[in-house]
Scaffold this active site. Sequence first.
Site, PDB file in Angstrom:
ATOM      1  N   ARG A  34      27.303  39.972  33.246  1.00 16.03           N
ATOM      2  CA  ARG A  34      26.594  40.795  34.215  1.00 16.03           C
ATOM      3  C   ARG A  34      25.958  42.021  33.556  1.00 16.03           C
ATOM      4  O   ARG A  34      24.973  42.554  34.053  1.00 16.03           O
ATOM      5  CB  ARG A  34      27.583  41.215  35.317  1.00 16.03           C
ATOM      6  CG  ARG A  34      26.962  41.908  36.507  1.00 16.03           C
ATOM      7  CD  ARG A  34      27.998  42.193  37.580  1.00 16.03           C
ATOM      8  NE  ARG A  34      28.374  41.016  38.322  1.00 16.03           N
ATOM      9  CZ  ARG A  34      29.560  40.418  38.256  1.00 16.03           C
ATOM     10  NH1 ARG A  34      30.504  40.897  37.457  1.00 16.03           N
ATOM     11  NH2 ARG A  34      29.826  39.350  38.967  1.00 16.03           N
ATOM     12  N   TYR A  35      26.550  42.506  32.477  1.00  9.15           N
ATOM     13  CA  TYR A  35      26.057  43.678  31.760  1.00  9.15           C
ATOM     14  C   TYR A  35      25.771  43.265  30.320  1.00  9.15           C
ATOM     15  O   TYR A  35      26.504  42.472  29.732  1.00  9.15           O
ATOM     16  CB  TYR A  35      27.110  44.798  31.776  1.00  9.15           C
ATOM     17  CG  TYR A  35      27.651  45.104  33.152  1.00  9.15           C
ATOM     18  CD1 TYR A  35      26.930  45.887  34.045  1.00  9.15           C
ATOM     19  CD2 TYR A  35      28.886  44.602  33.558  1.00  9.15           C
ATOM     20  CE1 TYR A  35      27.426  46.171  35.316  1.00  9.15           C
ATOM     21  CE2 TYR A  35      29.387  44.876  34.821  1.00  9.15           C
ATOM     22  CZ  TYR A  35      28.658  45.658  35.704  1.00  9.15           C
ATOM     23  OH  TYR A  35      29.154  45.923  36.944  1.00  9.15           O
TER      24      TYR A  35
ATOM     25  N   ARG B 235      28.724  43.511  27.512  1.00 12.27           N
ATOM     26  CA  ARG B 235      30.083  43.033  27.755  1.00 12.27           C
ATOM     27  C   ARG B 235      30.071  41.815  28.658  1.00 12.27           C
ATOM     28  O   ARG B 235      29.165  41.633  29.475  1.00 12.27           O
ATOM     29  CB  ARG B 235      30.962  44.127  28.352  1.00 12.27           C
ATOM     30  CG  ARG B 235      30.441  44.749  29.635  1.00 12.27           C
ATOM     31  CD  ARG B 235      31.053  46.135  29.826  1.00 12.27           C
ATOM     32  NE  ARG B 235      30.642  46.792  31.063  1.00 12.27           N
ATOM     33  CZ  ARG B 235      29.515  47.511  31.171  1.00 12.27           C
ATOM     34  NH1 ARG B 235      28.674  47.616  30.170  1.00 12.27           N
ATOM     35  NH2 ARG B 235      29.233  48.101  32.318  1.00 12.27           N
TER      36      ARG B 235
ATOM     37  N   CYS C 106      47.837  33.259  38.798  1.00 10.65           N
ATOM     38  CA  CYS C 106      48.418  34.600  38.732  1.00 10.65           C
ATOM     39  C   CYS C 106      49.916  34.492  39.019  1.00 10.65           C
ATOM     40  O   CYS C 106      50.353  33.578  39.720  1.00 10.65           O
ATOM     41  CB  CYS C 106      47.784  35.519  39.772  1.00 10.65           C
ATOM     42  SG  CYS C 106      46.009  35.748  39.605  1.00 10.65           S
TER      43      CYS C 106
ATOM     44  N   CYS D 267      47.363  38.461  45.432  1.00 17.55           N
ATOM     45  CA  CYS D 267      47.050  39.569  46.328  1.00 17.55           C
ATOM     46  C   CYS D 267      46.268  39.023  47.518  1.00 17.55           C
ATOM     47  O   CYS D 267      45.342  38.225  47.347  1.00 17.55           O
ATOM     48  CB  CYS D 267      46.221  40.618  45.595  1.00 17.55           C
ATOM     49  SG  CYS D 267      46.995  41.248  44.082  1.00 17.55           S
TER      50      CYS D 267
ATOM     51  N   CYS E 287      42.355  39.581  47.363  1.00 15.78           N
ATOM     52  CA  CYS E 287      41.704  39.245  46.095  1.00 15.78           C
ATOM     53  C   CYS E 287      40.248  38.832  46.288  1.00 15.78           C
ATOM     54  O   CYS E 287      39.931  37.981  47.126  1.00 15.78           O
ATOM     55  CB  CYS E 287      42.469  38.113  45.410  1.00 15.78           C
ATOM     56  SG  CYS E 287      41.724  37.569  43.855  1.00 15.78           S
TER      57      CYS E 287
ATOM     58  N   ARG F  59      38.541  37.169  44.184  1.00 12.59           N
ATOM     59  CA  ARG F  59      38.344  35.820  43.632  1.00 12.59           C
ATOM     60  C   ARG F  59      39.280  34.819  44.307  1.00 12.59           C
ATOM     61  O   ARG F  59      39.612  33.779  43.736  1.00 12.59           O
ATOM     62  CB  ARG F  59      38.576  35.816  42.118  1.00 12.59           C
ATOM     63  CG  ARG F  59      37.512  36.550  41.328  1.00 12.59           C
ATOM     64  CD  ARG F  59      37.532  36.191  39.840  1.00 12.59           C
ATOM     65  NE  ARG F  59      36.488  36.942  39.148  1.00 12.59           N
ATOM     66  CZ  ARG F  59      36.714  37.971  38.326  1.00 12.59           C
ATOM     67  NH1 ARG F  59      37.955  38.349  38.082  1.00 12.59           N
ATOM     68  NH2 ARG F  59      35.707  38.597  37.755  1.00 12.59           N
TER      69      ARG F  59
ATOM     70  N   ASP G 141      35.968  44.493  48.252  1.00  8.77           N
ATOM     71  CA  ASP G 141      34.856  43.545  48.211  1.00  8.77           C
ATOM     72  C   ASP G 141      34.833  42.673  49.467  1.00  8.77           C
ATOM     73  O   ASP G 141      35.817  42.589  50.213  1.00  8.77           O
ATOM     74  CB  ASP G 141      34.967  42.663  46.968  1.00  8.77           C
ATOM     75  CG  ASP G 141      34.782  43.451  45.687  1.00  8.77           C
ATOM     76  OD1 ASP G 141      33.808  44.224  45.612  1.00  8.77           O
ATOM     77  OD2 ASP G 141      35.608  43.307  44.765  1.00  8.77           O
TER      78      ASP G 141
ATOM     79  N   ASP H 110      31.206  47.273  43.944  1.00  4.46           N
ATOM     80  CA  ASP H 110      30.551  46.159  43.269  1.00  4.46           C
ATOM     81  C   ASP H 110      29.532  45.591  44.241  1.00  4.46           C
ATOM     82  O   ASP H 110      29.900  44.974  45.253  1.00  4.46           O
ATOM     83  CB  ASP H 110      31.584  45.093  42.882  1.00  4.46           C
ATOM     84  CG  ASP H 110      31.453  44.674  41.434  1.00  4.46           C
ATOM     85  OD1 ASP H 110      30.307  44.470  40.999  1.00  4.46           O
ATOM     86  OD2 ASP H 110      32.486  44.551  40.756  1.00  4.46           O
TER      87      ASP H 110
ATOM     88  N   LYS I 248      28.508  47.147  39.383  1.00  2.00           N
ATOM     89  CA  LYS I 248      29.226  48.291  39.943  1.00  2.00           C
ATOM     90  C   LYS I 248      28.326  49.518  39.974  1.00  2.00           C
ATOM     91  O   LYS I 248      27.555  49.759  39.049  1.00  2.00           O
ATOM     92  CB  LYS I 248      30.463  48.611  39.107  1.00  2.00           C
ATOM     93  CG  LYS I 248      31.567  47.580  39.155  1.00  2.00           C
ATOM     94  CD  LYS I 248      32.751  48.044  38.328  1.00  2.00           C
ATOM     95  CE  LYS I 248      33.861  46.998  38.346  1.00  2.00           C
ATOM     96  NZ  LYS I 248      33.444  45.750  37.654  1.00  2.00           N
TER      97      LYS I 248
END
Length: 356
Positions: free
Chosen positions: A92-93, A96, A105, A109, A112, A114, A275, A312, A319
């Site tokens: 996205r950037y 990075r 995981c 959560c 989440c 994702r 999000d 985001d 972001k």
Amino acid sequence: MTLIERKLTSIDDLIDAGLARAEDRTTLRDVSKRYAVAITPAIANAIDPSAVDDPLAHQFVPSARELEFHPRERDDPIGDLIKSPAPGVVHRYADRVLLKIASVCPVYCRFCFRREMVGPDNGEALSATELSAALDYISRTPTIWEVILTGGDPFVLSPRRVREISEALSEIPHVKILRWHTRVPIVDPPRITDDLIAALKATRLAVFIGLHTNHPQELTPAARSAISRLVDAGIPLISQTVLLKGINDNADILEALMRHLVELRVKPYYLHHGDLAPGTAHFRTTIAEGRQLMRELRRRLSGLALPTYVLDLPGAHGKVPVERHSKTAADGSEIFLDRDGATHVYEDACTAPGVP
């Protein structure tokens, strides 16, 4: 409460442990058919089942409200798939990339972003072929300076796999920084072993850990010990926190969390606005509420303890710092400028339609 010694991975497990009600079994099973469920002993034993508003229960125990959807919610709320040029890679950037090396995981959560992409039904990690393709993309893209290892949670991998991936990335000359994003020191502290620490350090690259934590109650003695072991080994830690309605949307709680983190030698980095993941409207605050909290935190905390409040932008636009890159329109919507100067309208989506 009886000490819980094994991971809870089903609704029946949660009911047997006293963390969910038997009368909710059918509805919660519907939730678990769509979204993965897992709670480690470290988290299960930190939950107070007698507290109606326990902040850990709200984060990890499924709720019927996860089946209520806001029309602006998205399966891929920040546009990972739009910016994925190779398996597991999100670029996205320019300087990075994310490398999503794990799909599972130790805990899941309930908010989440994702949640449609993680869980045991999505495989545990990139295959050898997929990882090879991801590494090939990184190696032939010289603008990539930093690789952020995420998932899922990459610390579910064995120390051997962590070492192998670190060594492989070390072979790419233009990569200088490895950042591991994880919840493991908080939710499964026994995983922070000497072998894992040695594997993390088996690289010429500068290594950082991004620690996800949302509430002071998560910082148990075992979690504090795991964090200290990493810092004492010379690995810098930064933190990421999600602003969550009814959990930490309170200046006293956020102040306490940030102070505790700095005392543990963890630099508060981001406070994320929630999000637009499906079934998470009940966790989101308004942007205005987030701004007010940041004004209060800025009044109370030194810069060392102050995170950057970010949104985001949906659609893979990246972001943006809320306090510096947004304004409120006459109709109440928020106007944001992305890093390229483009304008985006964002409307709060805090409750599903028809839900009080």
